[in-house]
Motif scaffolding. Sequence first.
Motif, PDB file in Angstrom:
ATOM      1  N   CYS A  71       1.035  -1.765  -0.337  1.00  0.00           N
ATOM      2  CA  CYS A  71      -0.019   0.230  -0.158  1.00  0.00           C
ATOM      3  C   CYS A  71       0.586   1.087   0.123  1.00  0.00           C
ATOM      4  O   CYS A  71       2.161   0.996   0.121  1.00  0.00           O
ATOM      5  CB  CYS A  71      -0.959  -0.254   1.319  1.00  0.00           C
ATOM      6  SG  CYS A  71      -0.089  -0.244   2.740  1.00  0.00           S
ATOM      7  N   ASN A  72       0.391   2.262  -0.805  1.00  0.00           N
ATOM      8  CA  ASN A  72       0.920   3.705  -0.282  1.00  0.00           C
ATOM      9  C   ASN A  72       0.865   3.602   1.303  1.00  0.00           C
ATOM     10  O   ASN A  72      -0.011   3.272   2.504  1.00  0.00           O
ATOM     11  CB  ASN A  72      -0.247   4.951  -1.037  1.00  0.00           C
ATOM     12  CG  ASN A  72      -0.318   4.559  -1.909  1.00  0.00           C
ATOM     13  OD1 ASN A  72       1.004   4.772  -3.055  1.00  0.00           O
ATOM     14  ND2 ASN A  72      -1.120   4.798  -3.111  1.00  0.00           N
ATOM     15  N   PHE A  73       2.342   4.856   1.444  1.00  0.00           N
ATOM     16  CA  PHE A  73       2.600   4.984   2.844  1.00  0.00           C
ATOM     17  C   PHE A  73       2.925   6.929   3.215  1.00  0.00           C
ATOM     18  O   PHE A  73       4.479   6.512   3.074  1.00  0.00           O
ATOM     19  CB  PHE A  73       3.495   3.920   3.232  1.00  0.00           C
ATOM     20  CG  PHE A  73       3.251   3.442   5.103  1.00  0.00           C
ATOM     21  CD1 PHE A  73       2.115   2.831   5.730  1.00  0.00           C
ATOM     22  CD2 PHE A  73       4.081   4.274   5.870  1.00  0.00           C
ATOM     23  CE1 PHE A  73       2.648   2.376   7.008  1.00  0.00           C
ATOM     24  CE2 PHE A  73       3.660   4.171   7.430  1.00  0.00           C
ATOM     25  CZ  PHE A  73       2.944   3.073   8.026  1.00  0.00           C
ATOM     26  N   GLY A  74       2.525   7.855   3.294  1.00  0.00           N
ATOM     27  CA  GLY A  74       2.772   8.704   3.104  1.00  0.00           C
ATOM     28  C   GLY A  74       3.380   9.228   1.434  1.00  0.00           C
ATOM     29  O   GLY A  74       2.652   8.515   0.639  1.00  0.00           O
ATOM     30  N   GLU A  94      -2.793  -7.351   9.961  1.00  0.00           N
ATOM     31  CA  GLU A  94      -2.776  -5.632  10.218  1.00  0.00           C
ATOM     32  C   GLU A  94      -3.687  -5.754   8.346  1.00  0.00           C
ATOM     33  O   GLU A  94      -2.854  -5.509   7.639  1.00  0.00           O
ATOM     34  CB  GLU A  94      -1.249  -5.335   9.977  1.00  0.00           C
ATOM     35  CG  GLU A  94      -0.286  -5.054  10.962  1.00  0.00           C
ATOM     36  CD  GLU A  94      -1.122  -4.018  11.960  1.00  0.00           C
ATOM     37  OE1 GLU A  94      -0.589  -3.064  11.509  1.00  0.00           O
ATOM     38  OE2 GLU A  94      -0.869  -4.443  13.197  1.00  0.00           O
ATOM     39  N   CYS A  95      -4.756  -5.182   7.899  1.00  0.00           N
ATOM     40  CA  CYS A  95      -4.884  -4.114   6.934  1.00  0.00           C
ATOM     41  C   CYS A  95      -5.737  -3.501   6.997  1.00  0.00           C
ATOM     42  O   CYS A  95      -5.751  -2.537   7.585  1.00  0.00           O
ATOM     43  CB  CYS A  95      -6.805  -5.531   6.674  1.00  0.00           C
ATOM     44  SG  CYS A  95      -6.303  -7.624   7.087  1.00  0.00           S
ATOM     45  N   GLY A 112      -8.775  -4.819  -0.116  1.00  0.00           N
ATOM     46  CA  GLY A 112      -7.923  -6.000  -0.516  1.00  0.00           C
ATOM     47  C   GLY A 112      -6.986  -6.918  -0.217  1.00  0.00           C
ATOM     48  O   GLY A 112      -6.894  -7.967  -0.368  1.00  0.00           O
ATOM     49  N   HIS A 113      -7.143  -5.689   1.193  1.00  0.00           N
ATOM     50  CA  HIS A 113      -5.865  -6.926   2.518  1.00  0.00           C
ATOM     51  C   HIS A 113      -6.788  -8.132   3.090  1.00  0.00           C
ATOM     52  O   HIS A 113      -6.272  -9.227   2.934  1.00  0.00           O
ATOM     53  CB  HIS A 113      -5.193  -5.844   2.952  1.00  0.00           C
ATOM     54  CG  HIS A 113      -4.424  -4.971   3.112  1.00  0.00           C
ATOM     55  ND1 HIS A 113      -3.970  -4.138   3.135  1.00  0.00           N
ATOM     56  CD2 HIS A 113      -3.551  -5.004   1.315  1.00  0.00           C
ATOM     57  CE1 HIS A 113      -3.141  -3.163   2.206  1.00  0.00           C
ATOM     58  NE2 HIS A 113      -3.169  -3.902   1.463  1.00  0.00           N
ATOM     59  N   VAL A 114      -7.482  -8.153   3.142  1.00  0.00           N
ATOM     60  CA  VAL A 114      -8.544  -8.712   3.743  1.00  0.00           C
ATOM     61  C   VAL A 114      -8.888  -9.709   2.865  1.00  0.00           C
ATOM     62  O   VAL A 114      -9.045 -11.188   3.310  1.00  0.00           O
ATOM     63  CB  VAL A 114      -9.855  -8.037   4.514  1.00  0.00           C
ATOM     64  CG1 VAL A 114     -10.704  -8.963   5.141  1.00  0.00           C
ATOM     65  CG2 VAL A 114      -9.956  -7.634   4.969  1.00  0.00           C
ATOM     66  N   ASP A 115      -9.448  -9.981   1.912  1.00  0.00           N
ATOM     67  CA  ASP A 115      -9.406 -11.051   1.103  1.00  0.00           C
ATOM     68  C   ASP A 115      -8.290 -11.330   0.363  1.00  0.00           C
ATOM     69  O   ASP A 115      -8.164 -12.856   0.677  1.00  0.00           O
ATOM     70  CB  ASP A 115      -9.969  -9.963  -0.493  1.00  0.00           C
ATOM     71  CG  ASP A 115     -10.342 -10.823  -2.014  1.00  0.00           C
ATOM     72  OD1 ASP A 115     -11.529 -11.711  -1.337  1.00  0.00           O
ATOM     73  OD2 ASP A 115      -9.446 -11.306  -2.747  1.00  0.00           O
ATOM     74  N   LEU A 175     -15.061  -3.639   6.391  1.00  0.00           N
ATOM     75  CA  LEU A 175     -14.185  -4.231   6.972  1.00  0.00           C
ATOM     76  C   LEU A 175     -14.754  -4.879   7.695  1.00  0.00           C
ATOM     77  O   LEU A 175     -15.034  -6.727   7.755  1.00  0.00           O
ATOM     78  CB  LEU A 175     -12.848  -3.510   7.314  1.00  0.00           C
ATOM     79  CG  LEU A 175     -12.407  -2.835   6.010  1.00  0.00           C
ATOM     80  CD1 LEU A 175     -11.162  -1.636   6.931  1.00  0.00           C
ATOM     81  CD2 LEU A 175     -11.492  -4.345   5.462  1.00  0.00           C
ATOM     82  N   VAL A 176     -15.336  -5.174   8.802  1.00  0.00           N
ATOM     83  CA  VAL A 176     -15.547  -6.102   9.925  1.00  0.00           C
ATOM     84  C   VAL A 176     -16.831  -7.224   9.922  1.00  0.00           C
ATOM     85  O   VAL A 176     -16.405  -8.722   9.818  1.00  0.00           O
ATOM     86  CB  VAL A 176     -16.274  -5.368  11.524  1.00  0.00           C
ATOM     87  CG1 VAL A 176     -17.383  -6.262  12.070  1.00  0.00           C
ATOM     88  CG2 VAL A 176     -15.473  -4.608  11.880  1.00  0.00           C
ATOM     89  N   ARG A 177     -17.544  -6.588   8.249  1.00  0.00           N
ATOM     90  CA  ARG A 177     -18.442  -7.724   7.737  1.00  0.00           C
ATOM     91  C   ARG A 177     -17.831  -8.596   6.348  1.00  0.00           C
ATOM     92  O   ARG A 177     -18.598  -9.196   6.502  1.00  0.00           O
ATOM     93  CB  ARG A 177     -19.581  -6.944   7.383  1.00  0.00           C
ATOM     94  CG  ARG A 177     -19.871  -6.524   8.628  1.00  0.00           C
ATOM     95  CD  ARG A 177     -21.653  -5.743   7.880  1.00  0.00           C
ATOM     96  NE  ARG A 177     -21.561  -4.355   7.116  1.00  0.00           N
ATOM     97  CZ  ARG A 177     -21.402  -4.087   6.347  1.00  0.00           C
ATOM     98  NH1 ARG A 177     -21.584  -4.533   4.635  1.00  0.00           N
ATOM     99  NH2 ARG A 177     -21.763  -2.419   5.665  1.00  0.00           N
ATOM    100  N   SER A 178     -16.355  -8.132   6.599  1.00  0.00           N
ATOM    101  CA  SER A 178     -15.830  -9.107   5.800  1.00  0.00           C
ATOM    102  C   SER A 178     -15.287 -10.227   6.142  1.00  0.00           C
ATOM    103  O   SER A 178     -14.716 -11.003   5.223  1.00  0.00           O
ATOM    104  CB  SER A 178     -14.482  -8.217   4.702  1.00  0.00           C
ATOM    105  OG  SER A 178     -13.810  -7.846   5.148  1.00  0.00           O
ATOM    106  N   ILE A 179     -14.905  -9.873   7.454  1.00  0.00           N
ATOM    107  CA  ILE A 179     -14.149 -10.975   7.999  1.00  0.00           C
ATOM    108  C   ILE A 179     -15.136 -12.294   8.584  1.00  0.00           C
ATOM    109  O   ILE A 179     -16.451 -11.997   8.889  1.00  0.00           O
ATOM    110  CB  ILE A 179     -13.607 -11.024   9.413  1.00  0.00           C
ATOM    111  CG1 ILE A 179     -14.201 -10.360  10.365  1.00  0.00           C
ATOM    112  CG2 ILE A 179     -12.262  -9.486   8.664  1.00  0.00           C
ATOM    113  CD1 ILE A 179     -13.184  -9.611  11.680  1.00  0.00           C
TER     114      ILE A 179
END
Length: 275
Positions: A114-117, A145-146, A150-153, A191-195
């Motif tokens: 991911c971008n980070f700053g 850590e998401c 897309g990180h969850v998926d 996000l919570v609904r995707s786990i």
Amino acid sequence: MKTEKLIITAAICGAEVTKEQNPAVPYTLEEMVREAKSAYDAGAAVIHVHVRWDDGTPTQDRERFRVVMDAIQAACPGVILIPSTGGAVGMTAEERLQPTELMPEMATLDCGTCNFGDDVFVNDLPILRAFGKRMLENQIKPEYECFEMGHVDTILKLANKGLVPGAPMQFNFVLGVAGCTPATAGNLDWLVRSIPAGSTWTATGIGRAAFELAAPAIAMGGNVRVGFEDNLYLSKGVLAKSNGELVKKVADLAALLGRPVATPAEARGILGLRK
Ligand code: KMH
Ligand code: ZN
């Protein structure tokens, strides 16, 4: 469904924040112990650990982690330590993996690039597979850590293939990093609904979003992370004097919302840890 007690994590140091931004940011062993103890005394059951050399340079040096984690454990009996495998942007995967050699009960596993700053935080699939393999071998429970949906998926697909540790999974939704998903209650809910059912989760709001995200997380039955890694201010224009002040503000919010705070032993039960 029963709502568990609230687990508060303190991310006391991070890899990027500096004493120029807040003089209480810890670098030395003594400063790390002081900040961990302030957070523990205020109600943190978990300390997310990064380490620095005494001049503030971030490092993933295994022996530095060993010394710092042993000293924190001595000062904060029973506390759960989650060393970082994220390190600082630009570190190699080998560097980042060093704290996993110490067999911690948990460690972070960052679930995608991911971008980070202005930078890019690289977590490509080969890195995820290598980190998952190490955590399976060393029986380390990851905190996933998401920073993006897309990180969850991605991590769920790897877990389904047995390439990273599976259920029960612990997620940390880190929202509000510059260039990533904004820290809103709506995004947190999505996000919570995707786990998977039976997972545990934590919300981390970066910067001014820290407490705006903490309140819905507490109300939704999730857990909360605060600390200098994520936020340096107690309120607008007021620098936090310690990590303990940030943890206390979360504990006060939880009291207002009627949610008791978990001890480290209770947190270990909620997270399904082995000891
Ligand atoms: N320092 C960030 C680039 C982690 O601890 O796993 C990454 C980070 C994530 O802090
Ligand atoms: Zn971190």
